[in-house]
Design an enzyme around this catalytic site. Structure first.
Site, mmCIF file in Angstrom:
data_model
loop_
_atom_site.group_PDB
_atom_site.id
_atom_site.type_symbol
_atom_site.label_atom_id
_atom_site.label_comp_id
_atom_site.label_asym_id
_atom_site.label_seq_id
_atom_site.Cartn_x
_atom_site.Cartn_y
_atom_site.Cartn_z
ATOM 1 C CB CYS A 130 -0.977 0.008 1.173
ATOM 2 S SG CYS A 130 -0.233 -0.104 2.806
ATOM 3 C CG ASP A 357 -8.174 2.763 1.227
ATOM 4 O OD1 ASP A 357 -7.127 2.115 1.044
ATOM 5 O OD2 ASP A 357 -8.942 2.543 2.188
ATOM 6 C CG HIS A 359 -5.618 -0.652 1.897
ATOM 7 N ND1 HIS A 359 -5.412 0.683 2.155
ATOM 8 C CD2 HIS A 359 -4.622 -1.313 2.527
ATOM 9 C CE1 HIS A 359 -4.340 0.809 2.911
ATOM 10 N NE2 HIS A 359 -3.845 -0.383 3.153
#
Length: 472
Positions: A130, A357, A359
């Protein structure tokens, strides 16, 4: 995201005065979990490793896919600040501008099904990559500023067209973000609009080229394979945890090694200090294959500043300074997040950060295909997180196109970080050269953080933080 925390609960929604529209966009081919296929030719240990990584990918797809489907809540009574621009959401025009601007940011997430990373059997970065992805997003923002005209936005109708270069007829609007089909241009719009469409198509071609540089393929200059390879000199390998400081140096090496960007350089601050002479030396280097008289006098520069804004938690005294930096046009975002959970911060509203994000795990896109789909590289759904949850370890990015832009950056950034009387500056500008520049190129690999105040060295526990490095 750290594999050990892959089962953490999704982030709760932040309350606000008024609820905006649901800005969710998910491509249809990235919404479902991955099928678990195991190659019979691999050894049993590799089979188990692949099965585990694919299970993590599927779990992240389900968990973060659900999170993305939740509505964001924004207040209409206060502005949204994003990378130097302010948007009043009560105004319809500003609201639409914010939608377009956010949807134009490059969204680089976990991917699955790409070629194996080097000699290991990993075909996904889910659960460990990430910070590399947030680093890619920051670099991508700098490249878009570098290559695209000011104010460029990606036209939202691309999201609903299977072939991104074959768009339906729409009402003409200003800007370089449209991408109309050239065959229908002269028939429906006349010669004048056809020329505008040619310009738009050129911009879309540049957009696609930038996206292809971040492809999940060994040949992509800023793809996950190249970044992992460059990380080996810092003692990192595929599957390891990468901190914001290490990723900053990996990005610097990637740009330096790229033949596509001869007129751009990346500078990484040393010990929270930007050395002016080091930046000048980097930007004044002649282009490859050119003489001193014909080379560009000053390269464009991306400045990356790794900082630590507190011990185990964010020092609230730095929040005002972070807000001031995100208000600057030269700021290209922050590689940050929550502990062991990296996010790309691009703005804020009141006491909440705005972020992308990485993820959500998506299938790898084959960029070798003509007109490959762009939908999964953009997200229409902004997320918010309270400043108080921000990890103190982060890397802040800035961009300057030329020498005058750097001088302006120096002035406004220095003013922003020097206004707090209660804390030491987040970082500083200094004349001269750094010690590391004199000793040679070194990438920090230390794992102990020290904060020095009034000649007293204090050790800080950073076991749950995003990164660990020396801060003076």
């Amino acid at each position: 995201m750290n594999p050990s925390s892959s089962s953490a609960c999704c982030e709760e929604q932040s309350p606000a005065d008024d609820q905006m529209d649901d800005w969710l966009f998910l491509s249809s081919d990235s919404a479902g979990p991955q099928c678990l296929e195991v190659s019979r030719e691999d050894r049993e240990t590799e089979d188990r490793g692949k099965l585990k990584s694919k299970f993590v990918s599927a779990w992240n797809s389900v968990k973060y896919g659900w999170s993305l489907k939740q509505k964001s809540h924004f207040s209409k009574s206060s502005p949204v600040i994003m990378l130097g621009n302010s948007y009043e959401l009560k105004d319809q025009g500003d609201r639409e501008s914010f939608r377009r601007s956010f949807a134009s940011l490059m969204w680089l997430t976990y991917r699955r099904g790409f070629p194996q990373l080097g000699s290991c059997s990993l075909t996904t970065d889910s659960g460990w990559g990430c910070v590399l992805r947030t680093g890619q997003m920051l670099l991508a923002q700098g490249l878009l500023l570098h290559l695209m005209p000011q104010g460029w936005t990606w036209f939202v109708s691309h999201h609903v067209v299977q072939d991104d270069m074959d768009l339906p007829e729409i009402r003409p609007t200003a800007g370089a973000e449209r991408g109309h089909d050239l065959k229908e241009g002269p028939r429906k719009r006349g010669r004048k609009l056809s020329l505008g469409s040619l310009l738009d198509r050129r911009m879309e071609s540049t957009h696609r080229r930038v996206v292809s540089w971040f492809a999940d393929h060994p040949t992509a200059p800023f793809g996950i394979h190249q970044l992992v390879e460059l990380g080996k000199s810092s003692g990192k390998k595929a599957g390891d945890w990468y901190g914001p400081s290490i990723v900053a140096h990996i990005l610097r090496k990637a740009v330096a090694a790229s033949v596509d960007l001869p007129n751009m350089a990346v500078y990484v601050a040393q010990d929270c200090t930007i050395y002016i002479e080091d930046v000048k030396k980097l930007c004044e280097r002649p282009l490859p294959g050119s003489s001193a008289t014909t080379s560009q006098p000053w390269k464009s520069i991306i400045l990356l500043v790794p900082v630590r804004l507190g011990g185990q938690d964010l020092n609230p005294a730095y929040i005002t300074c972070v807000k001031k930096l995100l208000k600057l046009q030269c700021c290209i975002g922050i590689i940050g997040g929550k502990p062991k959970h990296s996010l790309f911060f691009v703005g804020f509203q009141d006491d909440h950060l705005l972020y992308l994000d990485p993820h959500y795990c998506q299938p790898t896109v084959d960029i070798a295909k003509e007109n490959f789909p762009l939908a999964s590289f953009h997200c229409k759904y902004p997320r918010k997180m309270a400043f108080s949850r921000m990890d103190p370890s982060c890397t802040i990015g800035f961009y300057a196109k030329g020498q005058k832009d750097f001088e302006s950056l120096h002035r406004v950034v220095n003013e922003a970080v020097s206004t707090s009387a209660e804390t030491y500056p987040m970082f500083i500008f200094a004349e001269g050269h750094s010690q590391e520049e004199e000793e040679g190129d070194k990438t920090p690999t230390n794992s102990i953080t020290y904060i020095q105040r009034k000649n007293e060295r204090k050790r800080i526990d950073t076991s749950n933080s995003l990164d660990e490095f020396v801060l003076l």
